[in-house]
Design a protein around this motif. Structure first.
Motif, PDB file in Angstrom:
ATOM      1  N   ALA A 115       0.803  -1.288   0.180  1.00 54.02           N
ATOM      2  CA  ALA A 115       0.066   0.138   0.126  1.00 54.02           C
ATOM      3  C   ALA A 115       0.884   1.230   0.007  1.00 54.02           C
ATOM      4  O   ALA A 115       0.449   2.099  -0.771  1.00 54.02           O
ATOM      5  N   VAL A 116       2.089   1.050   0.984  1.00 51.50           N
ATOM      6  CA  VAL A 116       2.853   2.520   0.822  1.00 51.50           C
ATOM      7  C   VAL A 116       3.646   2.378  -0.536  1.00 51.50           C
ATOM      8  O   VAL A 116       3.695   3.674  -0.925  1.00 51.50           O
ATOM      9  N   ARG A 117       4.027   1.422  -0.974  1.00 53.85           N
ATOM     10  CA  ARG A 117       4.613   1.561  -2.208  1.00 53.85           C
ATOM     11  C   ARG A 117       3.585   2.024  -3.324  1.00 53.85           C
ATOM     12  O   ARG A 117       4.176   3.051  -4.074  1.00 53.85           O
ATOM     13  N   LEU A 118       2.463   1.663  -3.668  1.00 54.55           N
ATOM     14  CA  LEU A 118       1.628   2.225  -4.359  1.00 54.55           C
ATOM     15  C   LEU A 118       1.380   3.818  -4.171  1.00 54.55           C
ATOM     16  O   LEU A 118       1.388   4.452  -5.104  1.00 54.55           O
ATOM     17  N   LEU A 119       1.175   4.343  -2.892  1.00 56.57           N
ATOM     18  CA  LEU A 119       1.215   5.610  -2.833  1.00 56.57           C
ATOM     19  C   LEU A 119       2.364   6.545  -3.179  1.00 56.57           C
ATOM     20  O   LEU A 119       1.988   7.587  -3.917  1.00 56.57           O
ATOM     21  N   GLU A 120       3.296   5.792  -2.795  1.00 57.31           N
ATOM     22  CA  GLU A 120       4.693   6.660  -3.372  1.00 57.31           C
ATOM     23  C   GLU A 120       4.820   6.391  -4.810  1.00 57.31           C
ATOM     24  O   GLU A 120       5.129   7.716  -5.376  1.00 57.31           O
ATOM     25  N   THR A 121       4.459   5.415  -5.496  1.00 53.14           N
ATOM     26  CA  THR A 121       4.750   5.259  -6.946  1.00 53.14           C
ATOM     27  C   THR A 121       3.826   6.266  -7.814  1.00 53.14           C
ATOM     28  O   THR A 121       4.057   6.730  -8.869  1.00 53.14           O
ATOM     29  N   TYR A 122       2.450   6.197  -7.235  1.00 47.85           N
ATOM     30  CA  TYR A 122       1.498   6.823  -7.985  1.00 47.85           C
ATOM     31  C   TYR A 122       1.183   8.621  -7.362  1.00 47.85           C
ATOM     32  O   TYR A 122       0.138   8.935  -7.397  1.00 47.85           O
ATOM     33  N   GLY A 123       2.347   9.095  -6.801  1.00 45.11           N
ATOM     34  CA  GLY A 123       2.266  10.419  -6.507  1.00 45.11           C
ATOM     35  C   GLY A 123       1.431  11.043  -5.415  1.00 45.11           C
ATOM     36  O   GLY A 123       0.886  12.016  -5.160  1.00 45.11           O
ATOM     37  N   LEU A 124       1.276   9.991  -4.280  1.00 42.23           N
ATOM     38  CA  LEU A 124       0.448  10.327  -3.231  1.00 42.23           C
ATOM     39  C   LEU A 124       1.250  10.257  -1.878  1.00 42.23           C
ATOM     40  O   LEU A 124       0.542  10.490  -0.828  1.00 42.23           O
ATOM     41  N   ALA A 125       2.416  10.168  -1.944  1.00 43.50           N
ATOM     42  CA  ALA A 125       3.423  10.180  -0.673  1.00 43.50           C
ATOM     43  C   ALA A 125       3.150  11.529   0.219  1.00 43.50           C
ATOM     44  O   ALA A 125       3.130  11.154   1.472  1.00 43.50           O
ATOM     45  N   GLU A 126       3.156  12.429  -0.453  1.00 46.66           N
ATOM     46  CA  GLU A 126       3.126  13.577   0.326  1.00 46.66           C
ATOM     47  C   GLU A 126       1.741  13.860   0.985  1.00 46.66           C
ATOM     48  O   GLU A 126       1.784  14.766   1.846  1.00 46.66           O
ATOM     49  N   PHE A 127       0.801  13.212   0.695  1.00 52.06           N
ATOM     50  CA  PHE A 127      -0.438  13.359   1.137  1.00 52.06           C
ATOM     51  C   PHE A 127      -0.898  12.420   2.262  1.00 52.06           C
ATOM     52  O   PHE A 127      -2.126  12.238   2.557  1.00 52.06           O
ATOM     53  N   VAL A 128      -0.128  11.364   2.604  1.00 55.23           N
ATOM     54  CA  VAL A 128      -0.321  10.219   3.525  1.00 55.23           C
ATOM     55  C   VAL A 128      -0.997  10.837   4.693  1.00 55.23           C
ATOM     56  O   VAL A 128      -1.955  10.085   5.350  1.00 55.23           O
ATOM     57  N   GLU A 129      -0.545  11.769   5.404  1.00 47.13           N
ATOM     58  CA  GLU A 129      -0.981  12.466   6.437  1.00 47.13           C
ATOM     59  C   GLU A 129      -2.420  13.538   6.464  1.00 47.13           C
ATOM     60  O   GLU A 129      -2.853  13.875   7.298  1.00 47.13           O
ATOM     61  N   LYS A 130      -2.655  13.531   5.203  1.00 43.34           N
ATOM     62  CA  LYS A 130      -3.813  14.379   4.836  1.00 43.34           C
ATOM     63  C   LYS A 130      -5.183  13.744   4.933  1.00 43.34           C
ATOM     64  O   LYS A 130      -4.935  12.558   5.132  1.00 43.34           O
ATOM     65  N   TYR A 131      -6.267  14.517   5.092  1.00 42.99           N
ATOM     66  CA  TYR A 131      -7.518  14.182   5.024  1.00 42.99           C
ATOM     67  C   TYR A 131      -8.251  14.143   3.692  1.00 42.99           C
ATOM     68  O   TYR A 131      -7.946  15.102   2.940  1.00 42.99           O
ATOM     69  N   PRO A 132      -9.163  13.389   3.515  1.00 40.85           N
ATOM     70  CA  PRO A 132      -9.906  13.281   1.911  1.00 40.85           C
ATOM     71  C   PRO A 132     -10.403  14.458   1.626  1.00 40.85           C
ATOM     72  O   PRO A 132     -10.234  15.155   0.471  1.00 40.85           O
ATOM     73  N   ARG A 133     -10.676  15.602   2.445  1.00 43.79           N
ATOM     74  CA  ARG A 133     -11.368  16.797   2.237  1.00 43.79           C
ATOM     75  C   ARG A 133     -10.374  17.808   1.677  1.00 43.79           C
ATOM     76  O   ARG A 133     -10.523  18.672   0.979  1.00 43.79           O
ATOM     77  N   GLN A 134      -9.097  17.368   1.859  1.00 41.96           N
ATOM     78  CA  GLN A 134      -7.780  18.142   1.439  1.00 41.96           C
ATOM     79  C   GLN A 134      -7.455  17.787  -0.024  1.00 41.96           C
ATOM     80  O   GLN A 134      -6.451  18.411  -0.409  1.00 41.96           O
ATOM     81  N   LEU A 135      -8.019  16.807  -0.496  1.00 46.01           N
ATOM     82  CA  LEU A 135      -7.691  16.276  -1.833  1.00 46.01           C
ATOM     83  C   LEU A 135      -8.730  16.614  -3.158  1.00 46.01           C
ATOM     84  O   LEU A 135      -9.912  16.919  -2.682  1.00 46.01           O
ATOM     85  N   SER A 136      -8.313  16.735  -4.273  1.00 45.31           N
ATOM     86  CA  SER A 136      -9.001  16.770  -5.290  1.00 45.31           C
ATOM     87  C   SER A 136      -9.888  15.678  -5.545  1.00 45.31           C
ATOM     88  O   SER A 136      -9.692  14.552  -5.090  1.00 45.31           O
ATOM     89  N   GLY A 137     -11.111  15.898  -6.303  1.00 44.01           N
ATOM     90  CA  GLY A 137     -11.724  14.685  -6.676  1.00 44.01           C
ATOM     91  C   GLY A 137     -10.911  13.679  -7.558  1.00 44.01           C
ATOM     92  O   GLY A 137     -11.203  12.362  -7.364  1.00 44.01           O
ATOM     93  N   GLY A 138     -10.142  14.012  -8.285  1.00 37.22           N
ATOM     94  CA  GLY A 138      -9.268  12.812  -8.908  1.00 37.22           C
ATOM     95  C   GLY A 138      -8.260  12.264  -7.933  1.00 37.22           C
ATOM     96  O   GLY A 138      -7.949  10.922  -8.238  1.00 37.22           O
ATOM     97  N   MET A 139      -7.737  13.032  -6.921  1.00 37.70           N
ATOM     98  CA  MET A 139      -6.649  12.129  -6.129  1.00 37.70           C
ATOM     99  C   MET A 139      -7.325  11.106  -5.045  1.00 37.70           C
ATOM    100  O   MET A 139      -6.965  10.385  -4.887  1.00 37.70           O
ATOM    101  N   ARG A 140      -8.833  11.885  -5.009  1.00 41.93           N
ATOM    102  CA  ARG A 140      -9.504  10.858  -4.111  1.00 41.93           C
ATOM    103  C   ARG A 140      -9.771   9.666  -4.711  1.00 41.93           C
ATOM    104  O   ARG A 140      -9.745   8.312  -3.999  1.00 41.93           O
ATOM    105  N   GLN A 141     -10.198   9.702  -5.953  1.00 34.91           N
ATOM    106  CA  GLN A 141     -10.343   8.416  -6.755  1.00 34.91           C
ATOM    107  C   GLN A 141      -8.982   7.768  -6.841  1.00 34.91           C
ATOM    108  O   GLN A 141      -9.230   6.300  -6.893  1.00 34.91           O
TER     109      GLN A 141
END
Length: 255
Positions: A115-141
């Motif tokens: 799971a961590v590797r997938l988040l890192e590979t696909y550009g979401l590593a910097e958002f792991v401590e963020k909350y869904p409301r802080q993400l765009s619709g595309g990033m949430r998907q």
């Protein structure tokens, strides 16, 4: 190599106005790593068919096999992604991704690392401590997709997974999701009402008839080896595929 096969699958269910025959004698196979789009008239049972493949609904006839084994219930081999991302607003992005593993009782060190590797590979590593409301619709998907892929399913079912997004975001997200699924080698079946989406993402498009649905045709799609969903839309063959599918669906519309 064929990873999934439906053999004469039928489904009837009870409604207020009597018994509904959703689809009957549906047969098809899907190769490992293939992306199969599924289109058909409204109400022809496309989503119900995915539920049968996922083991959530028992077919009233026929059978579904995944890697040669008859589907008798839900399986970690099959992941299911719906229209809404269903992220939990009070959990961080990482915790949302791990929540799927918790539900499946599959929160092993190996799956957490995946799971961590997938988040890192696909550009979401910097958002792991963020909350869904802080993400765009595309990033949430994208987060919802990674949550589904974290347990390592061999087959992914997408049920109108991008329909809640605005048009521009949808085009970008389909490009992202397609790239992820092809890179991860996940076999995918996608139900969609959007003909251009079915063509731009599918290696083949399965066209279902009106209810009770049958397989009307399975159309091979070829845009070459370096295809991207967005790039396909400007390909000379795109209009030809669209016209064919539109004509097939138009003559089978239900009232």
């Amino acid at each position: 190599m064929e990873i999934l096969r439906a053999e004469n699958v039928s489904e009837k269910y009870q409604a207020e106005n009597g018994e509904i025959n959703a689809f009957e004698s549906v047969s098809f196979g899907v190769e490992k790593g293939e992306f199969l789009s599924i289109v058909g008239p409204s109400g022809c049972g496309k989503s119900t068919l995915l539920s049968v493949i996922a083991g959530l609904v028992k077919p009233t006839g026929g059978r579904v096999l995944v890697e040669g084994e008859v589907v008798t219930g839900t399986s970690p081999h099959v992941g299911y992604m719906l229209q809404r991302d269903n992220l939990l607003e009070w959990r961080t992005i990482l915790d949302n991704v791990l929540f799927g593993l918790e539900i499946q009782q599959a929160k092993t060190p190996e799956n957490v690392q995946r799971a961590v590797r997938l988040l890192e590979t696909y550009g979401l590593a910097e958002f792991v401590e963020k909350y869904p409301r802080q993400l765009s619709g595309g990033m949430r998907q994208r987060v919802a997709l990674i949550r589904t892929l974290a347990a390592g399913p061999d087959i992914l079912l997408l049920d109108e997974a991008f329909s809640a997004l605005d048009y521009q975001t949808r085009l970008t997200v389909t490009d992202d999701v397609y790239a992820i699924l092809k890179k991860e080698g996940v076999t995918t079946l996608m139900v969609t009402h959007d003909i251009p989406e079915s063509i731009s993402m599918g290696d083949r498009v399965m066209i279902l008839s009106a209810r009770p649905a049958r397989v009307q045709d399975i159309l091979p799609i070829d845009f070459g080896p370096q295809r991207t969903p967005l790039g396909c839309r400007s390909h000379p063959n795109f209009a030809k595929y669209f016209d064919y599918i539109w004509k097939e669906l138009s003559q089978n519309e239900t009232t």
